[in-house]
Motif scaffolding. Structure first.
Motif, PDB file in Angstrom:
ATOM      1  N   SER A 102       0.841  -1.201   0.000  1.00 14.17           N
ATOM      2  CA  SER A 102       0.000   0.000   0.000  1.00 14.17           C
ATOM      3  C   SER A 102       0.874   1.248   0.000  1.00 14.17           C
ATOM      4  O   SER A 102       0.597   2.217  -0.729  1.00 14.17           O
ATOM      5  CB  SER A 102      -0.918   0.008   1.229  1.00 14.17           C
ATOM      6  OG  SER A 102      -1.828  -1.066   1.178  1.00 14.17           O
ATOM      7  N   ALA A 103       1.925   1.251   0.821  1.00 12.46           N
ATOM      8  CA  ALA A 103       2.830   2.407   0.870  1.00 12.46           C
ATOM      9  C   ALA A 103       3.530   2.587  -0.471  1.00 12.46           C
ATOM     10  O   ALA A 103       3.724   3.717  -0.940  1.00 12.46           O
ATOM     11  CB  ALA A 103       3.851   2.211   1.991  1.00 12.46           C
ATOM     12  N   GLU A 104       3.906   1.488  -1.114  1.00 17.01           N
ATOM     13  CA  GLU A 104       4.552   1.584  -2.427  1.00 17.01           C
ATOM     14  C   GLU A 104       3.579   2.137  -3.465  1.00 17.01           C
ATOM     15  O   GLU A 104       3.958   2.903  -4.354  1.00 17.01           O
ATOM     16  CB  GLU A 104       5.074   0.207  -2.860  1.00 17.01           C
ATOM     17  CG  GLU A 104       6.294  -0.234  -2.061  1.00 17.01           C
ATOM     18  CD  GLU A 104       6.858  -1.560  -2.562  1.00 17.01           C
ATOM     19  OE1 GLU A 104       6.314  -2.112  -3.535  1.00 17.01           O
ATOM     20  OE2 GLU A 104       7.836  -2.029  -1.956  1.00 17.01           O
ATOM     21  N   PHE A 105       2.317   1.737  -3.346  1.00 19.08           N
ATOM     22  CA  PHE A 105       1.297   2.244  -4.272  1.00 19.08           C
ATOM     23  C   PHE A 105       1.156   3.758  -4.122  1.00 19.08           C
ATOM     24  O   PHE A 105       1.117   4.497  -5.117  1.00 19.08           O
ATOM     25  CB  PHE A 105      -0.047   1.557  -3.986  1.00 19.08           C
ATOM     26  CG  PHE A 105      -1.177   2.071  -4.828  1.00 19.08           C
ATOM     27  CD1 PHE A 105      -1.422   1.532  -6.081  1.00 19.08           C
ATOM     28  CD2 PHE A 105      -1.989   3.099  -4.373  1.00 19.08           C
ATOM     29  CE1 PHE A 105      -2.459   2.010  -6.872  1.00 19.08           C
ATOM     30  CE2 PHE A 105      -3.026   3.585  -5.158  1.00 19.08           C
ATOM     31  CZ  PHE A 105      -3.263   3.033  -6.402  1.00 19.08           C
ATOM     32  N   VAL A 106       1.082   4.222  -2.873  1.00 18.50           N
ATOM     33  CA  VAL A 106       0.950   5.664  -2.618  1.00 18.50           C
ATOM     34  C   VAL A 106       2.152   6.412  -3.195  1.00 18.50           C
ATOM     35  O   VAL A 106       2.004   7.426  -3.881  1.00 18.50           O
ATOM     36  CB  VAL A 106       0.838   5.921  -1.096  1.00 18.50           C
ATOM     37  CG1 VAL A 106       0.948   7.416  -0.803  1.00 18.50           C
ATOM     38  CG2 VAL A 106      -0.481   5.372  -0.573  1.00 18.50           C
ATOM     39  N   LYS A 107       3.333   5.875  -2.940  1.00 17.68           N
ATOM     40  CA  LYS A 107       4.565   6.514  -3.426  1.00 17.68           C
ATOM     41  C   LYS A 107       4.584   6.546  -4.959  1.00 17.68           C
ATOM     42  O   LYS A 107       4.955   7.554  -5.568  1.00 17.68           O
ATOM     43  CB  LYS A 107       5.777   5.742  -2.899  1.00 17.68           C
ATOM     44  CG  LYS A 107       7.115   6.362  -3.236  1.00 17.68           C
ATOM     45  CD  LYS A 107       8.239   5.514  -2.646  1.00 17.68           C
ATOM     46  CE  LYS A 107       9.614   6.041  -3.071  1.00 17.68           C
ATOM     47  NZ  LYS A 107      10.700   5.164  -2.572  1.00 17.68           N
ATOM     48  N   ALA A 108       4.188   5.456  -5.593  1.00 16.98           N
ATOM     49  CA  ALA A 108       4.206   5.378  -7.062  1.00 16.98           C
ATOM     50  C   ALA A 108       3.236   6.364  -7.704  1.00 16.98           C
ATOM     51  O   ALA A 108       3.398   6.725  -8.863  1.00 16.98           O
ATOM     52  CB  ALA A 108       3.864   3.953  -7.512  1.00 16.98           C
TER      53      ALA A 108
END
Length: 525
Positions: free
Chosen positions: A230-236
């Protein structure tokens, strides 16, 4: 003519590190060895971050051009030892005896096991957020100290800070996750690898839910993979890590500790409760109403029931059977959703059609309450610990809006059983294109002007009347129908002639190959 040699694939840093670490495993079971390795990786990481921060403070205090400049060396030294200077940058305070340089200098000593245990004690004492989390018992008799020292040297050879050759400090998080996946594949037995949800499954859930901002909850969080993705999705998508607030719970104590370390490594602040706990009998977040719930709860748990759960307010759609927790999980998720919340979770396929113990009635009530948004049938062999096919459920509290089109009286069914490729004899993975095909179909259906159309054999938007005709069995295969056959425009006589020619050509090629083999064997006599 010699065939050109296939280009040799370069191993990634994670693969090379894993190969070396696994070679040092010796007589340790993977389920035990993972705590040895991952604990050291965590220790190396927080020590590197500490040294990096210390160097930055020292440079600032020593620079006459800096507004922080302190000419007196003794005063500078005191600032360097100030814990606040580290805590204010979310950096763990690492006592000198626990710093990696000290540990590595002792790697060849027979006392290395006790030295690591002492380091873990000191770090926990100075940093309450990881108290009771770090692994111990490096000094135990059965752990070969020669191999342990080599493992320390191996991990010490990898830099994890932004100034190292391997890129940003995110590499440590990747190494940690890669190791989790490798250990999950190495373990054996019924619960093997249960702490880890394969990345392609997690990514499918996240890409469909799109948790850009809000409270994210996983009450069966394992090692924390849903939160990391989820954090990677937000960052991307250009967001900040603190755009999401993370809440979780995990029943298995050692897995809860792995999750705490995993999230700390990623710099993800989280509330996983003060300890591990059972989400049914000891709900650590009773007042939480989450915007997004992502979960992969254990399949078909039969020993979950407790008498005090009899009148629990979570069972709004019916008391789940004592012999299977699937619909207890579903209702636990719904209970913890906010008024606009959406949940995506993995369940065994039996949940789509079972009628035993009142499960069919609960499923019907969920559909009639306009909660079920989408069902995805997944291919088999996606998990390390079981080869059974599973399905993804998506439920939503506000299907008449919430930024999307109204889907009242509809459910989207996706049959993705034919997607994915076998990575090994027992594990299948979904490629990014597979994930985008599934998620893209869902978004096209859910969004305003998404341009969705049914695809025979793959996706069908079914009305409530049709679902009722199927007695609320939610197996996608019942709705999507058969894949449309390709239209064959080639006349039959031409097709027979073409196939005959191709067949004779294959016969001729086989004869030439046989003659060549005979000739070569004859030359060897």
């Amino acid at each position: 003519m010699e065939r050109p040699a296939k280009p040799k694939l370069q191993k990634t840093l994670e693969q090379r590190l894993w190969d070396a670490a696994d070679a040092l495993r010796g007589n340790q079971e993977p389920s035990e060895y993972k705590h040895v390795v991952l604990g050291l990786v965590f220790l190396k990481y927080i020590s590197d971050r500490f040294e990096e921060r210390r160097a930055a403070i020292e440079a600032s205090l020593s620079d006459p051009g800096s507004e922080d400049y302190i000419p007196n060396p003794d005063r500078r030294g005191r600032y360097l030892e100030s814990r606040d200077e580290y805590a204010s940058h979310n950096v763990f305070w690492v006592p000198e005896q626990a710093r990696w340089g000290t540990i590595q200098s002792q790697a060849k000593l027979p006392s290395i096991g006790q030295d690591i245990d002492t380091a873990m004690d000191l770090i926990e004492k100075e940093n309450p957020s990881v108290r009771g989390v770090l692994p111990r018992n490096y000094g135990r008799e059965g752990l070969d100290k020669g191999r342990l020292g080599q493992l320390v040297d191996l991990i010490g050879s990898i830099g994890f800070t932004e100034s190292d050759d391997h890129g940003s400090d995110d590499v440590l998080g990747r190494v940690y996750e890669y190791f989790l996946g490798q250990f999950a594949g190495k373990e054996t037995g019924k619960d093997a690898g249960a702490f880890y949800t394969p990345r392609s499954v997690v990514k499918t859930l996240v890409e469909m839910l799109e948790p850009y901002k809000g409270r994210v909850y996983d009450p069966a969080c394992g090692s924390g993979g849903m939160f990391v993705q989820s954090a990677e999705f937000v960052k991307a998508h250009g967001g900040q890590r603190n755009d999401i607030s993370v809440f979780g719970q995990e029943y298995t104590d050692t897995t809860w500790k792995l999750a705490k370390m995993n999230l700390a490594l990623r710099g993800i602040e989280s509330d996983l409760g003060k300890s591990s706990g059972d989400s049914f009998t000891n709900d650590l977040h009773p007042d939480l109403r989450a915007d997004f719930i992502l979960a992969n709860p254990p399949f078909n748990v039969s020993n979950w029931w407790d008498a005090k759960l009899a009148d629990d307010p979570r069972w709004k759609y019916g008391t789940p059977p004592e012999g299977n927790a699937n619909f207890a999980w579903v209702q636990h998720f719904i209970y913890h959703l906010s008024a606009r919340g959406t949940a995506g979770f993995v369940l065994a396929n039996g949940s789509l059609s079972s009628r035993s113990g009142g499960e069919g009635i609960i499923r019907r009530k969920l559909v009639e309450a306009e909660l079920v948004d989408c069902i995805v049938a997944m291919p088999d062999k996606l998990f390390f610990n079981t080869g059974i096919p599973v399905s993804l459920w998506f439920v939503s509290k506000e299907r008449h809006g919430n930024g999307h089109r109204e889907r009242r009286g509809e459910v989207l069914f996706i049959d993705a059983r034919n997607l994915g490729t076998m990575e090994s004899r027992r594990l299948r993975v979904l490629a990014d294109e597979d994930i985008q095909k599934i998620a893209g179909t869902y978004h096209a259906w859910r969004n305003h002007d998404g341009g969705y159309v049914d695809v025979p054999g793959f996706a069908k938007s079914a009305k409530l009347e049709e679902i009722r005709e199927h007695e609320f069995v939610l197996t996608p295969g019942r709705y999507v129908g058969a894949e449309a056959a390709e239209v064959d425009v080639e006349p039959l006589d031409q097709k027979i002639e073409r196939l005959t020619e191709e067949l004779f050509a294959e016969f001729e090629r086989g004869r030439r190959l046989e003659d060549e083999i005979k000739a070569r064997l004859g030359a060897l006599r």
